[in-house]
Each structure stands twice: as C-alpha cells, then as structure tokens.
Design an enzyme around this catalytic site. Structure first.
Site, PDB file in Angstrom:
ATOM      1  N   HIS A 145      -0.612  10.173 -11.827  1.00 30.22           N
ATOM      2  CA  HIS A 145       0.231   9.834 -12.619  1.00 30.22           C
ATOM      3  C   HIS A 145       1.445  10.320 -12.518  1.00 30.22           C
ATOM      4  O   HIS A 145       1.593  11.616 -12.014  1.00 30.22           O
ATOM      5  CB  HIS A 145      -0.480  10.190 -13.939  1.00 30.22           C
ATOM      6  N   HIS A 247      -2.904  -1.891 -15.563  1.00 31.12           N
ATOM      7  CA  HIS A 247      -3.733  -2.227 -14.347  1.00 31.12           C
ATOM      8  C   HIS A 247      -5.218  -1.560 -14.394  1.00 31.12           C
ATOM      9  O   HIS A 247      -6.083  -1.741 -13.630  1.00 31.12           O
ATOM     10  CB  HIS A 247      -3.192  -1.653 -13.231  1.00 31.12           C
ATOM     11  N   HIS A 300      -0.852  -2.918  -7.867  1.00 27.33           N
ATOM     12  CA  HIS A 300       0.009  -2.269  -8.799  1.00 27.33           C
ATOM     13  C   HIS A 300       0.833  -1.001  -7.735  1.00 27.33           C
ATOM     14  O   HIS A 300       1.855  -0.542  -8.416  1.00 27.33           O
ATOM     15  CB  HIS A 300      -0.543  -1.631 -10.045  1.00 27.33           C
ATOM     16  N   GLY A 303      -1.858   2.107  -2.808  1.00 22.36           N
ATOM     17  CA  GLY A 303      -3.270   2.364  -2.958  1.00 22.36           C
ATOM     18  C   GLY A 303      -3.353   3.647  -1.739  1.00 22.36           C
ATOM     19  O   GLY A 303      -2.699   3.786  -0.753  1.00 22.36           O
ATOM     20  N   LYS A 379       5.577  15.182 -11.918  1.00 17.65           N
ATOM     21  CA  LYS A 379       4.018  15.284 -12.157  1.00 17.65           C
ATOM     22  C   LYS A 379       3.392  16.441 -13.023  1.00 17.65           C
ATOM     23  O   LYS A 379       2.857  15.939 -13.763  1.00 17.65           O
ATOM     24  CB  LYS A 379       3.430  15.224 -10.767  1.00 17.65           C
TER      25      LYS A 379
END
Length: 405
Positions: A145, A247, A300, A303, A379
């Site tokens: 995130h 997602h 999204h 990956g 972050k």
C-alpha cells in the site's frame, strides 16, 4: 474436507467439468508456474463458471492474485482480508512549477498525524464489533500500500490532454479497508471454517458475508478519500477525484458473482490506473468495451515477480544500497522508514508495468492514455510492531486451519 485453495499438497477434484479459463497475457509476461496451477485449481471449484488471468498474475496465500472468477457460489477466501482494496487517482490543484520535492516530502512525513473532521459512519453500525474505528481512516497500512505524488511523463493519445495536464500534479492512493477487512475475514473463517466449497449466496452465512463485504468496500473508498484529503491539507492545495477502482471484492452478475482478486473492477469507457513501482512508470488507461469478455476486469498493477522473503539478500544488503532504494531516476523520493519493507517493496520485486499494459492493450481490453512518473511515494514513517505481531498471529492461525482442512 478437501485442501483449501492454493494450499500445498494434492488437490481434491470436486468438479468433473472444469470452468472455462482465459489468459489475457502473452509469453512476454513472465508468469510463475504456481500461479498458473492456482488459477487452474479455481476452475474445479463447485459453482465456478469462468476464470480469467491477467499479466500481473502471481501466487497468493489463498489463491492466485491478478484474476477474476465468475461463480454461482461465494468464496470469501479468494478475496482475502483486505476487502475493498483498490486505487484512487486524484488531480491536485498545484502546478509543477511550484512543487519542491524535498520540501513536500518533509511535509508528507506528517501525513497520518493530520487531524480531520470525523465523517459520518452511521451506515457502518453493523460492523461496530469488527473494528470499524474512525481513527483508522486516512491511514495507508503496510505491504504494497502507498500514496504517491505523480506527474505526466508522456501523453500516449492526442485526446488524453482532455483528462490530464502535463503542468499539474496527481495523486495515486493504493489502500483498502485496513483492520476492518481483516476482522471480517477472521470472523467469517471462525463462523464457517475453511469454506472449501464456498458459501451459498442465499444462505444466512452467504448473506452475512455479503453485507459485511459491501460495507468494507465502502469503508475502503472512504479511507482513500480521507488519505487524499490529508495529502491536500499537508500540501495546502485542493484535490479532485478522477477515478476510484477497487480490485479486491465481489460484484453481483446476472449469472452469479464475479470475484476480483488483484484485478481492477472496471466499466466500459472508464479510466483506471495501472501502478508500476516507486522507481518505475505507472499508466492511466481507458477501458474498452471488449473488457466485457474478461468480466470487466483488468490488471491493477505490475504484479510481484519475487515474493517478500526472496527479496532479502537480493538487494539492499549495504547501507548505500538501502539508501538508493529510496530514490529514483526522476529525482523522486520514497518515504519508508521500515528497512525490511523498503527491501520487500523494491522496484525489482515487481514485473514490468509497461509489459502488463502491452498485453492488456493487445487483447483489446484497454487504450493507453498516459504514463506517469513517481515524484514522492509515501509508505511508512515508523514501524508498527503491533501490526506486525497481529499479522504473524493471523498467518499462524490460517496455516493451522489449512493443514487441518
């Protein structure tokens, strides 16, 4: 009971006729064999009708990440514990010429300490005993995130200038429902076990999970909005939402329920971000009508190429290497005080977002609009040891349940 999805060991074959499966990637996109195996396992689940895999496909804890699956039954474990996770893309009312990266980065370090007027959360009353706490709103969380200040690197279509301005700044927020989704997931497992055969949507268990799920999705949207408001407050500017695309969720379909795991749930003509990493380009795309064949799902982001454990020892061994992880080629800065997380989330841990975009466009799912470069990626400013402890306890509990069926 049979093995849970994605677990090691033999797989119990419960469906004589596997569901249809479609791959929306090419040989140019490196896909780990385990991810393909997990995707194939989904086709044999009771009630599974159709499965789609995307170029960001990679193995997950309870099943593959980067897929959409249509089923007549509900599989909460496919969605996991971050229900409603998604990406929101905003325009900042601030010209680049007034933006100073170092000064803004210093200000953003106080991001999650900025106060705000508490929103009305009365609609979330059914989740009151599941950590629906207003104090968790406006926080990023851990893992992959982030929120990121971006600018346009290149407009890829003549009409993209109608949406994006090369002179402006943009904000991409990637987060979900925080502890709320995790609490719902844990409660669902406690009440229903491993759910190897899924839940009947018309059953009490199915309806309960759907109600909680829908509220978590709304909570995650609100969380992204609150983060954007905090960013605007820190930078003393205004913010305007362009798109919010989840997602990790389930959406009702005429033939059942589409499970999106790490696959953006989009609509025809809509705009969606495809995230790169803090040291690589992200992309903004327009969704084409052909995405109907992929259950209105696209990738999204890039990956993962390497899992978190495998990143340690691969990069960031010396202090200079770790410091280099917090800068990129555009002079951008990453705010991440957790050394472990900085290594695990290094750009080299991820696939090439440009290749992901090429595959999606090649299958006619999207039209590229612009590439976006990262200027400041936020972050974590401190290590949350309590959160790390909770994650370890949850992992041990789920590991035990998978072993015991």
């Amino acid at each position: 009971m049979g093995n849970s999805i994605g677990a090691s060991g033999p797989v119990t074959m419960r469906c004589s006729r596997p569901a249809a499966i479609a791959h929306y990637f090419t040989a140019k996109s490196w896909i780990e064999g385990l991810a393909l195996e997990q995707l194939a396992e989904l086709t044999r689940l009771p009630g599974m009708l159709s499965v789609a895999g995307f170029p960001d496909l990679h193995p997950g804890k309870y099943g593959p990440v980067g897929m959409a699956a249509l089923s007549s039954r509900l599989y909460p474990q496919l969605i996991g514990n971050d229900i409603g996770c998604g990406m929101a893309f905003f325009e900042l009312d601030m010209p680049q010429r007034k933006f100073r990266i170092d000064k803004a980065a210093t200000a953003l370090r106080e991001l999650e300490n900025i106060g705000f007027d508490a929103p009305d959360i009365a609609k979330f009353a059914p989740l009151a005993d599941l950590e629906a706490d207003v104090e968790s709103l406006g926080t990023i969380g851990g893992g992959n995130h982030f929120c990121e200040i971006q600018s346009v690197e290149e407009l890829l279509q003549p009409d993209a200038a109608e949406l994006l301005d090369r002179q402006k700044l943009y904000l991409l927020v990637h987060t979900g429902s925080r502890n709320l989704g995790a609490s719902v997931f844990d409660r669902t497992i406690d009440e229903n076990g491993a759910m190897t055969d899924g839940l009947d949507p018309a059953s009490e268990a199915g309806m309960t999970w759907l109600t909680r799920h829908d509220l978590c999705v709304e909570w995650a949207v609100l969380n992204r909005q609150m983060i954007a408001q905090r960013v605007a407050e820190v930078l003393r500017t205004d913010v305007r939402l362009i798109a919010d695309v989840p997602h990790n969720l389930v959406r009702r379909h005429t033939d059942g329920y589409v499970h999106y795991k790490g696959a953006a749930a989009v609509q025809s003509g809509g705009v969606a971000p495809i995230a790169g990493s803090r040291a690589s380009l992200s992309y903004i795309v327009q969704v084409l009508s052909a995405a109907a064949k992929s259950h209105w799902a696209i990738s999204h982001g890039a990956g993962r190429k390497y899992d978190r454990r495998n990143m340690h020892g691969r990069i960031g061994v010396t202090r200079s290497e770790r410091e280099a992880l917090l800068r990129n080629q555009w002079g951008g800065i990453a705010i991440c005080d957790d050394r472990k997380l900085a290594v695990e989330e290094a750009a080299s841990a991820y696939k090439n977002a440009g290749q992901v975009l090429e595959d999606l466009a090649g299958h006619g799912l999207v039209r590229p609009l612009a590439s976006m470069k990262p200027l400041i990626t936020y972050k974590k400013t401190s290590v949350d040891h309590d959160e790390l402890k909770r994650d370890r306890v949850r992992d041990r509990r789920m590991s035990g349940r998978r072993k015991n069926g």
